[in-house]
Design an enzyme around this catalytic site. Sequence first.
Site, PDB file in Angstrom:
ATOM      1  N   LYS A   1       0.856  -1.203   0.000  1.00  0.00           N
ATOM      2  CA  LYS A   1       0.000   0.000   0.000  1.00  0.00           C
ATOM      3  C   LYS A   1       0.884   1.242   0.000  1.00  0.00           C
ATOM      4  CE  LYS A   1      -2.460   1.733   3.650  1.00  0.00           C
ATOM      5  NZ  LYS A   1      -2.467   3.210   3.703  1.00  0.00           N
TER       6      LYS A   1
ATOM      7  N   ASP B   1      -3.497   4.408  -1.864  1.00  0.00           N
ATOM      8  CA  ASP B   1      -4.471   4.865  -0.861  1.00  0.00           C
ATOM      9  C   ASP B   1      -4.407   6.388  -0.746  1.00  0.00           C
ATOM     10  OD1 ASP B   1      -6.242   4.978   1.275  1.00  0.00           O
ATOM     11  OD2 ASP B   1      -4.750   4.357   2.761  1.00  0.00           O
TER      12      ASP B   1
ATOM     13  N   LYS C   1      -7.323   8.335  -1.150  1.00  0.00           N
ATOM     14  CA  LYS C   1      -8.658   8.770  -0.670  1.00  0.00           C
ATOM     15  C   LYS C   1      -9.202   9.969  -1.453  1.00  0.00           C
ATOM     16  CE  LYS C   1      -7.955   6.943   4.012  1.00  0.00           C
ATOM     17  NZ  LYS C   1      -6.533   6.556   3.958  1.00  0.00           N
TER      18      LYS C   1
ATOM     19  N   ASP D   1     -13.607  14.710  -4.569  1.00  0.00           N
ATOM     20  CA  ASP D   1     -13.675  15.948  -5.360  1.00  0.00           C
ATOM     21  C   ASP D   1     -14.928  15.848  -6.227  1.00  0.00           C
ATOM     22  OD1 ASP D   1     -12.909  18.332  -6.816  1.00  0.00           O
ATOM     23  OD2 ASP D   1     -10.818  17.893  -6.293  1.00  0.00           O
TER      24      ASP D   1
ATOM     25  N   THR E   1     -11.631   6.293  10.918  1.00  0.00           N
ATOM     26  CA  THR E   1     -11.601   5.738  12.282  1.00  0.00           C
ATOM     27  C   THR E   1     -11.229   6.794  13.316  1.00  0.00           C
ATOM     28  OG1 THR E   1      -9.434   4.877  11.653  1.00  0.00           O
ATOM     29  CG2 THR E   1     -11.215   3.296  11.751  1.00  0.00           C
TER      30      THR E   1
HETATM   31  O1  C5P Z   1       1.202   1.094  10.904  1.00  0.00           O
HETATM   32  P1  C5P Z   1      -0.230   0.644  10.867  1.00  0.00           P
HETATM   33  O2  C5P Z   1      -0.383  -0.866  10.780  1.00  0.00           O
HETATM   34  O3  C5P Z   1      -1.062   1.267  11.950  1.00  0.00           O
HETATM   35  O4  C5P Z   1      -0.757   1.207   9.445  1.00  0.00           O
HETATM   36  C1  C5P Z   1      -2.104   1.158   9.069  1.00  0.00           C
HETATM   37  C2  C5P Z   1      -2.269   1.762   7.703  1.00  0.00           C
HETATM   38  O5  C5P Z   1      -3.653   1.755   7.366  1.00  0.00           O
HETATM   39  C3  C5P Z   1      -1.803   3.191   7.567  1.00  0.00           C
HETATM   40  O6  C5P Z   1      -1.268   3.341   6.250  1.00  0.00           O
HETATM   41  C4  C5P Z   1      -3.068   4.023   7.711  1.00  0.00           C
HETATM   42  O7  C5P Z   1      -2.997   5.212   6.987  1.00  0.00           O
HETATM   43  C5  C5P Z   1      -4.095   3.072   7.089  1.00  0.00           C
HETATM   44  N1  C5P Z   1      -5.473   3.306   7.551  1.00  0.00           N
HETATM   45  C6  C5P Z   1      -5.838   3.205   8.881  1.00  0.00           C
HETATM   46  N2  C5P Z   1      -7.142   3.448   9.250  1.00  0.00           N
HETATM   47  C7  C5P Z   1      -8.059   3.747   8.329  1.00  0.00           C
HETATM   48  C8  C5P Z   1      -7.705   3.813   6.983  1.00  0.00           C
HETATM   49  C9  C5P Z   1      -6.377   3.570   6.633  1.00  0.00           C
HETATM   50  O8  C5P Z   1      -5.004   2.909   9.730  1.00  0.00           O
HETATM   51  N3  C5P Z   1      -9.312   3.922   8.700  1.00  0.00           N
END
Ligand code: C5P
Length: 249
Positions: free
Chosen positions: A49, A76, A78, A81, A135
């Site tokens: 990702k 990713d 997001k 627009d 989240t």
């Molecule tokens: O390091 P970690 O495992 O926490 O990374 C989670 C990844 O998922 C990050 O790239 C974060 O931006 C992404 N993400 C998230 N929560 C979301 C959407 C995406 O943690 N709701």
Amino acid sequence: MKDNSRERIHSAAKDRLAQDRLIVALDVPTAAQARELASQLSGICRWIKVGLELYLAAGTAIVEELATQGFSIFLDLKFHDIPNTVAGAVRSAASMGASLLTIHAAGGPAMLSAAAEAAAASPNPPHLLAVTVLTSMDRQQLAAIGIEVSPADQVLRLARMATASGVHGLVCSAEEVRLLRQELGAAMQLVVPGIRPAGAEVGDQKRIATPSVAIRDGASNLVVGRPITRAGNPAQAAQAILDEIAGAL
Ligand code: C5P
């Protein structure tokens, strides 16, 4: 066929399925760091990702480079627009080799449909994932932008609207995955970040689950960043997560 060779084939198939389920979030600030991690994970992980941090630092070139190395790319960024702009962004992302893209469900049905049409018309159509409620948003944060319902109610409302508009899946937390799986059926792609193997550092994540719990609750794919990228041995950490996923399938 001997029982032990049947078992070996079965377990190799499970390992391949587990590779399809794990997406490594390469949240690093430079192309050099991304390359180093990618070389350690090559042959072990299939999905990478690329988020805003790496994309804004290293641009299209790093996406194309990782895709050329054989990784499947989840871009990713997001998108949110007007429909015409988002449709163009989806076309550009598809042409650089991204297989999975995120767009904000809050952009509404016209934006989501325009994005879905643009994806479908691309030579290598990417899958579109809608982000429902971030989240980081709780009831108070939603109220501050004029949404007076619970986060769960808003997630469901946006999930139904997004899937009716033609997106292929949703990004959700482990807390919602069981409910969304029940509501939306087996075919919907549900991608779950906030994954922490037992004993791993939680960091800033709040709604977390272990790989096996998230898979058993119905996650299609798990997004894992720091438990792999900040491990002393990223390849070993990734393999342990793949083994846990394979055990839960
Ligand atoms: O390091 P970690 O495992 O926490 O990374 C989670 C990844 O998922 C990050 O790239 C974060 O931006 C992404 N993400 C998230 N929560 C979301 C959407 C995406 O943690 N709701």
